[in-house]
Every structure is written in structure tokens, then in C-alpha cells.
Design an enzyme around this catalytic site. Sequence first.
Site, PDB file in Angstrom:
ATOM      1  N   GLY A  12       0.770  -1.233   0.000  1.00 46.95           N
ATOM      2  CA  GLY A  12       0.000   0.000   0.000  1.00 46.95           C
ATOM      3  C   GLY A  12       0.802   1.285   0.000  1.00 46.95           C
ATOM      4  N   ARG A  66     -14.735 -18.057  -9.886  1.00 45.55           N
ATOM      5  CA  ARG A  66     -14.343 -16.700 -10.291  1.00 45.55           C
ATOM      6  C   ARG A  66     -15.570 -15.840 -10.608  1.00 45.55           C
ATOM      7  NH1 ARG A  66     -10.291 -12.998 -10.046  1.00 45.55           N
ATOM      8  NH2 ARG A  66      -8.919 -14.761  -9.803  1.00 45.55           N
ATOM      9  N   HIS A 110       1.667   1.327 -13.212  1.00 47.50           N
ATOM     10  CA  HIS A 110       2.513   0.200 -13.610  1.00 47.50           C
ATOM     11  C   HIS A 110       3.972   0.640 -13.518  1.00 47.50           C
ATOM     12  CE1 HIS A 110       3.563  -3.590 -15.499  1.00 47.50           C
ATOM     13  NE2 HIS A 110       4.411  -2.916 -16.223  1.00 47.50           N
ATOM     14  N   ASP A 151      -2.595  -3.764 -19.022  1.00 46.27           N
ATOM     15  CA  ASP A 151      -1.657  -2.624 -19.187  1.00 46.27           C
ATOM     16  C   ASP A 151      -1.735  -2.031 -20.592  1.00 46.27           C
ATOM     17  OD1 ASP A 151       0.737  -4.607 -17.343  1.00 46.27           O
ATOM     18  OD2 ASP A 151      -0.801  -3.239 -16.589  1.00 46.27           O
ATOM     19  N   GLN A 179      10.761   7.733  -6.967  1.00 50.43           N
ATOM     20  CA  GLN A 179      10.971   8.819  -7.932  1.00 50.43           C
ATOM     21  C   GLN A 179       9.842   8.941  -8.961  1.00 50.43           C
ATOM     22  OE1 GLN A 179      14.856   8.589  -9.757  1.00 50.43           O
ATOM     23  NE2 GLN A 179      15.935   8.578  -7.801  1.00 50.43           N
ATOM     24  N   GLU A 181       6.409   6.382  -9.165  1.00 54.75           N
ATOM     25  CA  GLU A 181       5.042   5.974  -8.824  1.00 54.75           C
ATOM     26  C   GLU A 181       4.366   6.925  -7.842  1.00 54.75           C
ATOM     27  OE1 GLU A 181       4.681   1.803  -7.830  1.00 54.75           O
ATOM     28  OE2 GLU A 181       6.539   1.424  -8.889  1.00 54.75           O
TER      29      GLU A 181
HETATM   30  C1  GRF Z   1       4.556  -1.454  -6.821  1.00 50.81           C
HETATM   31  O1  GRF Z   1       5.773  -1.768  -7.463  1.00 50.81           O
HETATM   32  C2  GRF Z   1       3.542  -1.022  -7.852  1.00 50.81           C
HETATM   33  O2  GRF Z   1       4.126  -0.423  -8.983  1.00 50.81           O
HETATM   34  C3  GRF Z   1       2.945  -2.299  -8.281  1.00 50.81           C
HETATM   35  O3  GRF Z   1       2.789  -3.003  -7.063  1.00 50.81           O
HETATM   36  C4  GRF Z   1       3.922  -2.717  -6.223  1.00 50.81           C
HETATM   37  C5  GRF Z   1       3.512  -2.566  -4.783  1.00 50.81           C
HETATM   38  O4  GRF Z   1       2.753  -1.399  -4.668  1.00 50.81           O
HETATM   39  N1  GRF Z   1       1.729  -2.058  -9.011  1.00 50.81           N
HETATM   40  P1  GRF Z   1       2.178  -0.922  -3.229  1.00 50.81           P
HETATM   41  O5  GRF Z   1       3.359  -0.690  -2.312  1.00 50.81           O
HETATM   42  O6  GRF Z   1       1.278  -2.010  -2.701  1.00 50.81           O
HETATM   43  O7  GRF Z   1       1.451   0.358  -3.533  1.00 50.81           O
END
Ligand code: GRF
Length: 207
Positions: A12, A66, A110, A151, A179, A181
Amino acid sequence: MLNIVVCVSGGGTNLQAIIDGIQNGAITNTRIQAVISNNPGAYALERAKAHGVEGVCISPKQYPDREAFNEAFLERLNRYRPDLIVLAGFLVVLPKAMTQQYKNRIINIHPSLIPSFCGTGYYGLKVHEGALARGVKVTGATVHFVDEGTDTGPIILQHPVMVEPGDTPKSLQQRVMEQAEWKILPQAIDLIANGKVAVEDGKAVLL
Ligand code: GRF
């Protein structure tokens, strides 16, 4: 006010960047309605709780198949009537009904410069393993709208990150998160919350 639901599966840190962004003003006109995780042990749920945000776990493991999960997940999501759904480290294939119902209202972060190192099998550390194996000098992160593919939706924002000598998948993942995300995901939400993103001819344009 843009009402958002954030979908998570793990630590998270991207959710935290959104929470912090709302608190410090980097994200305006936005409210987190709820956080939904497929993983009961996701630390992201703790982060939501710490900030008084409703956290819910809806796991495929709780359902016979599912189809039943897809129905329950979408039903719960619809209850919040979100304007935008944010996939922040969410590792579940979305029901087709959801991507159709929320066309251009779901975004994903991503950890590469799409179209590199993305698609089926490229998630988490695997993305950075691919980048290092190919020997790229620049990688980064992408925020994009989610469509039926993996994606493949319209790209909203990207940010480059240099690969450094001696990088491991872990060190590269950390730098891309710090840097790229944690900067462009809040930025994208703020742009959308203020009507500054449109999709024209299948491409996202900043207004
Ligand atoms: C991160 O590398 C994100 O880019 C990918 O999941 C990983 C964990 O993200 N989608 P988070 O720490 O749970 O936000």
C-alpha cells in the site's frame, strides 16, 4: 468532489502516497470512499484504517468460483458509486463487466514505461527483473486508464527513472516507487479530479 475507491493487494505505498497527497494538498477535490483488497493480510488495509478510511477484503478465495467473486466484487464496488477507481498494486484480473461499466474511470500504476515490460506476467519485482535482464538504461512508471487488456489502456502520465550500476530488482523497484510511482499517481488523480484529462481517439490528452 471526486469520489475514489482504491484497490490494493500488498504494502500500500501507492495508497499511502494518495492519502498523503490529499492531506498535503497535492491532490485536490478528492475523497477516498473506501479501500478494497483481495488479500486479507495486505498492509494497505492497515494504512486505510490508520487514516479512518473504510477497508474491505473481498478475496477470490471466499467464493466458489471466479464468476461468484466477480459478481461480489463489482456489487461491493458499485455500492460506493465511485467516480474513479484506482488500482494501486492490485493483482487481480478485473471482471470484463467492470472495465465496461467504468470505461475510462479506472486507472492503474505500472512500474515501467509502457509498452516496455508490461502485460501478462509482468507485475511487482518481475517488471524490474525484466528491465535489468534487457539492460535498459532508463525505466520508470506509467499511469494509464484500464481497458479490457492488461496494461493496454490510454497512457495518462509517465516518469523516467535511471537504472544505476549494481541495481538489483529490489533497489530498482524502490527507486521507481520513490521517484516515479508516488509522484505520478497522485498527480494523475489530481488532474482527473479537476477535469484536466480527456480521452480522444483512444489516447489520453491533458487539457
Ligand atoms: C509497486 O511496485 C507497484 O508499482 C505495483 O505493485 C507494487 C507494490 O505497490 N503495481 P504498493 O506498495 O502495494 O502500492
